[in-house]
Design an enzyme around this catalytic site. Sequence first.
Site, PDB file in Angstrom:
ATOM      1  CB  SER A 141      -0.894   0.016   1.246  1.00 52.64           C
ATOM      2  OG  SER A 141      -1.555   1.262   1.379  1.00 52.64           O
ATOM      3  CE1 TYR A 182      -3.949  -2.082   5.181  1.00 46.48           C
ATOM      4  CE2 TYR A 182      -3.271   0.165   4.673  1.00 46.48           C
ATOM      5  CZ  TYR A 182      -3.701  -1.088   4.256  1.00 46.48           C
ATOM      6  OH  TYR A 182      -3.861  -1.329   2.907  1.00 46.48           O
TER       7      TYR A 182
END
Length: 266
Positions: free
Chosen positions: A149, A162
């Site tokens: 990501s 995350y």
Amino acid sequence: MAQGDYQDFVVVVTGASTGLGRAIAVETARQGARAVVINYAHNREDAEETARLVRDLGAEAALVQGDVARDEDCRRIAAAAEPYGRIDALFNNAGTTKFAGHADLEAVTGQDFLDLYAVNVVGAYQMIRACRALLEAGPRPGAVVNTASIAGVTGIGSSVPYAASKGALNTMTLSLARALAPKIRVNAVCPGFIDTPWFGKGLPGAAVDKIRANAAAGTPLQAASTPEDIAASAVFLASPASRHVTGETLLVDAGSHLGFAPLVAR
């Protein structure tokens, strides 16, 4: 069957029931894959729809339920490809998160970190380990693509755990690209916003529309990426077209990592 870079490929996609995972599975079938192993954690109905789309394009589809945080599940997912004698491409797409403001340090716990790392980092590692022999068994180097990501590059995203997990996944991509060469290539794709139901869970339609519009406005390309937009780049990284690419993290975020903001917002 379609003719393309994936002609006769055997493909494994984790987290393939919806969103990016489904788009990757479908695109590999579109490009001629022989078989696609479709992993899902919970929703079999959605996974069966992915399988239907794959079969409609002429590829075989095998569904395997499993949580990549569990090593035994990873080995069972890999075993679904054993009848084909090899794996040409493994897409480590399964992932999870917790939504929490980055400044609120009380909003996440140590267990939250462990839970996210178990899927986003350890799960990818375990899948590569489980698939290694089959990835090395084909006529060409096997290819692994990790779904990381932009959060792992810039420290943004749904929560600190995350972002940290995706940063760890990017680093692991480098480590394994060195360790597994020349028989296996390992790369990562780093999406930004992807327009999937995952981003709008629990939100009214108007709020989702606003998120989508803001995501597009905050990128130089003025685009909110779809799963298919990201899948095209992920599929490229595992294709023969990228046969000399390994240890790469490809940012596919419509340019949001450039820190772009419209002039009126500056």
